[in-house]
Design an enzyme around this catalytic site. Structure first.
Site, PDB file in Angstrom:
ATOM      1  N   PRO A 113      15.961 -22.025  27.002  1.00  0.00           N
ATOM      2  CA  PRO A 113      15.703 -23.037  28.064  1.00  0.00           C
ATOM      3  C   PRO A 113      14.311 -23.881  28.018  1.00  0.00           C
ATOM      4  O   PRO A 113      14.390 -24.566  29.084  1.00  0.00           O
ATOM      5  CB  PRO A 113      15.721 -21.764  29.203  1.00  0.00           C
ATOM      6  CG  PRO A 113      14.898 -20.615  28.862  1.00  0.00           C
ATOM      7  CD  PRO A 113      15.133 -20.338  27.406  1.00  0.00           C
ATOM      8  N   ASP A 178      12.273 -21.026  16.962  1.00  0.00           N
ATOM      9  CA  ASP A 178      12.212 -19.720  17.597  1.00  0.00           C
ATOM     10  C   ASP A 178      13.469 -19.282  17.789  1.00  0.00           C
ATOM     11  O   ASP A 178      14.477 -19.407  18.935  1.00  0.00           O
ATOM     12  CB  ASP A 178      11.636 -20.225  19.313  1.00  0.00           C
ATOM     13  CG  ASP A 178      11.364 -18.956  20.055  1.00  0.00           C
ATOM     14  OD1 ASP A 178      11.132 -17.933  19.609  1.00  0.00           O
ATOM     15  OD2 ASP A 178      11.687 -19.108  21.214  1.00  0.00           O
ATOM     16  N   CYS A 231      11.325 -12.615  19.604  1.00  0.00           N
ATOM     17  CA  CYS A 231      10.737 -11.914  20.495  1.00  0.00           C
ATOM     18  C   CYS A 231      11.066 -10.421  20.283  1.00  0.00           C
ATOM     19  O   CYS A 231      11.781  -9.990  21.123  1.00  0.00           O
ATOM     20  CB  CYS A 231      10.930 -12.357  21.861  1.00  0.00           C
ATOM     21  SG  CYS A 231      13.128 -12.578  22.138  1.00  0.00           S
TER      22      CYS A 231
HETATM   23  C1  LIG Z   1      14.907 -17.364  21.575  1.00  0.00           C
HETATM   24  S1  LIG Z   1      15.943 -18.389  22.313  1.00  0.00           S
HETATM   25  C2  LIG Z   1      15.071 -20.001  22.453  1.00  0.00           C
HETATM   26  C3  LIG Z   1      13.862 -19.925  23.533  1.00  0.00           C
HETATM   27  C4  LIG Z   1      13.102 -21.244  23.696  1.00  0.00           C
HETATM   28  N1  LIG Z   1      12.458 -21.437  22.445  1.00  0.00           N
HETATM   29  C5  LIG Z   1      11.972 -20.915  25.067  1.00  0.00           C
HETATM   30  O1  LIG Z   1      11.020 -20.875  24.563  1.00  0.00           O
HETATM   31  O2  LIG Z   1      12.516 -21.342  26.068  1.00  0.00           O
HETATM   32  C6  LIG Z   1      17.142 -19.177  20.838  1.00  0.00           C
HETATM   33  C7  LIG Z   1      17.823 -19.931  21.350  1.00  0.00           C
HETATM   34  O3  LIG Z   1      18.606 -20.611  20.071  1.00  0.00           O
HETATM   35  C8  LIG Z   1      19.800 -21.085  20.217  1.00  0.00           C
HETATM   36  N2  LIG Z   1      20.703 -21.073  19.024  1.00  0.00           N
HETATM   37  C9  LIG Z   1      21.453 -20.083  18.513  1.00  0.00           C
HETATM   38  N3  LIG Z   1      22.097 -20.586  17.534  1.00  0.00           N
HETATM   39  C10 LIG Z   1      21.628 -21.671  17.208  1.00  0.00           C
HETATM   40  C11 LIG Z   1      21.929 -22.859  16.319  1.00  0.00           C
HETATM   41  N4  LIG Z   1      22.601 -22.669  15.237  1.00  0.00           N
HETATM   42  N5  LIG Z   1      21.178 -24.025  16.443  1.00  0.00           N
HETATM   43  C12 LIG Z   1      20.265 -24.403  17.351  1.00  0.00           C
HETATM   44  N6  LIG Z   1      20.105 -23.312  18.360  1.00  0.00           N
HETATM   45  C13 LIG Z   1      20.570 -22.173  18.397  1.00  0.00           C
HETATM   46  C14 LIG Z   1      20.076 -20.171  21.630  1.00  0.00           C
HETATM   47  O4  LIG Z   1      21.280 -21.160  22.516  1.00  0.00           O
HETATM   48  C15 LIG Z   1      19.094 -20.101  22.186  1.00  0.00           C
HETATM   49  O5  LIG Z   1      18.904 -20.909  23.345  1.00  0.00           O
END
Ligand SMILES: C[S@@+](CC[C@H](N)C(=O)[O-])C[C@H]1O[C@@H](n2cnc3c(N)ncnc32)[C@H](O)[C@@H]1O
Length: 480
Positions: A113, A178, A231
């Site tokens: 987010p 991340d 995380c």
């Molecule tokens: C751990 S969360 C990121 C949190 C964010 N960095 C923050 O600090 O608010 C991982 C994110 O990766 C996204 N995600 C999953 N698969 C992905 C892909 N193939 N390409 C880009 N984003 C992806 C998910 O929707 C999720 O929002």
């Protein structure tokens, strides 16, 4: 074996680890220094019953405890005014270690987010370029809200599969990746995570995590930095992923040691469950929850030292007033925009020179957006850059709340310094009556800016006949 017991052999103090990982997590915030100072933030939150303790390793960030159960911090006017952001403390560390510098172009590949995006964009002083990408549009909505609320003019948002992030985005000096993971380090917020059997939680995401890290490295220029984070505690999603990528992309990247003064961390593993990893993995870091009383995190910083960087020419600069010309009504939109600048000048006394350091975009044909003059967005479909200033599709073009909050500070008239009661009504989207002196300070019916403690919260419409201000505070942000 319990979920946490799996890691007792690799943690320095298993009892402290298990006890902390089960305790509810404190609340943490960082000051939006584009809007206020840490001193002012402490001064407004303390009388409302919040106690702020600065973090040892980030002077603008605080642990917050609430003395009198005084409602949700996310409903506080200072939050709605974008003075601070709520973010788990260990989740701030990747952005602080990547440490983008002025002039660097930054990609946050899995951004929603948007907490880390926001921290980096703010640290860059609202200049330059942060590109925030996520694969899911529905997760991008909170990211966009954070950008609007914090007043960030240097962020472009894209929606793309990060494993195949297009070359057209251009090259980046820093890439944060991340990745989605099993999130064990968030057990203090989501205790249910620990109830599921470890094998189900430890995702089979290894391949996706590897592909995301490799894509991040491809998008980074040679000499640039890539930061991989999760995380979770699971070595399968941490050291094992980095080790596999170092093997696959041998000679392309190397691990950089990291440290943050005041932060306690443990070295990354060089072996797990019979598998050994490259020795340099000890320079990656593990944040166990008991070390700093936070959530858990894993972080590896890589330097790109060679290989194919898919170099392309820089994306073209956006022309000032880059209005799309496909529609026949371009001139109409230009006229409408000029009218809005007149309103800002005539009604509020805002000097037009405050807009000279911006680029204006009308890509959506509904709204006029502003980005920092040196912002270089990716040339991609589905890219939203900067902040909306005016909604142009309504019968009468409307000034946005973001515009009021960023530029309203330069206003010299038609500003309402709200009383606590008026503020409460405004934030709840209710009309409120003006006092005599407030009404006298308004030049007749029209837009007014609502201010509290020197923070402009947004726009209202003053009806001189009734002496009433109708709140135009957005429904999506309203304190209910
Ligand atoms: C751990 S969360 C990121 C949190 C964010 N960095 C923050 O600090 O608010 C991982 C994110 O990766 C996204 N995600 C999953 N698969 C992905 C892909 N193939 N390409 C880009 N984003 C992806 C998910 O929707 C999720 O929002």
């Amino acid at each position: 074996m319990t979920a946490l017991a799996r890691y007792y052999s690799i943690v320095d103090d298993d009892k402290a680890f298990a006890a902390t990982a089960r305790r509810p997590q404190p609340l943490f915030v960082w000051t939006n220094t584009l809007r206020t100072t840490s001193r002012q933030l402490v001064d407004v939150l303390t009388p409302d019953g919040y106690e702020l303790t600065p973090l040892d390793w980030h002077p603008q960030a605080y642990r917050v405890s609430c003395q009198n159960g005084n409602g949700r911090l996310g409903n506080h006017w200072a939050y709605l005014a974008g003075w601070f952001h709520i973010q788990e403390a260990s989740s701030m560390i990747p952005a602080l270690l990547l440490d983008p510098q002025p002039g660097e172009r930054v990609l946050d590949l899995c951004a929603a987010p948007g907490n880390k995006t926001a921290l980096m964009a703010q640290a860059l002083g609202n200049r330059g370029t942060v590109v925030a990408n996520d694969v899911f549009w529905e997760r991008i909505r909170p990211l966009r809200s954070a950008i609007d609320r914090l007043g960030l003019l240097n962020v472009s948002v894209t929606c793309h599969d990060g494993t195949a992030y297009p070359h057209t985005a251009g090259e980046f000096d820093c890439v944060l990746v991340d990745v989605p993971c099993s999130c064990e380090g968030t057990s203090r917020r989501f205790p249910g995570l620990l109830k599921r059997p470890p094998t189900r939680r430890i995702s089979k995401r290894f391949r996706k995590q590897q592909l995301l890290l490799e894509a991040a490295i491809r998008r980074c220029r040679v000499g640039g930095r890539v930061l991989y984070s999760t995380c979770t505690y699971a070595p399968e999603e941490n050291e094992a992923v980095v080790d596999a990528v170092l093997g696959e992309m041998s000679g392309t990247v190397r691990i950089q040691p990291v440290s943050l003064p005041g932060l306690k961390s443990a070295p990354g593993l060089t072996a797990w469950a019979g598998q050994s990893f490259q020795g340099d993995l000890r320079h990656t870091i593990r944040i166990w929850p008991h070390l700093n009383d936070t959530g858990g995190f894993y972080i590896a910083l890589l330097e790109k030292i060679g290989g194919d960087s898919h170099k392309m020419s820089d994306p073209p600069e956006i022309a000032h007033m880059d209005f799309q010309t496909a529609s026949g009504s371009t001139q109409q939109r230009l006229d409408d925009a000029a009218r809005m600048f007149d309103i800002l000048g005539e009604r509020f006394g805002i000097d037009p020179s405050v807009f000279s350091d911006l680029q204006l975009l009308n890509k959506s044909r509904r709204d006029i957006y502003a980005v920092a003059a040196d912002h270089r967005p990716p040339q991609m479909a589905k890219c939203i850059s900067g902040l909306p200033l005016f909604h142009m599709h309504l019968q009468y073009p409307k000034l946005t709340t973001s515009c009021a909050a960023v530029f309203g500070r330069k206003a010299v008239r038609n500003l309402i310094d709200a009383s606590p009661g008026q503020l409460q009504a405004y934030l709840a989207r209710k009309s409120f009556t003006l006092k005599k002196d407030q009404a006298l300070a308004c030049d007749g019916s029209g837009y007014v800016l609502v201010r509290y403690h020197n923070a402009v919260l947004g726009v209202g419409f003053y009806d001189q006949n009734q002496d009433v201000v109708a709140s135009l505070f957005p429904r999506s942000r309203a304190a209910m």
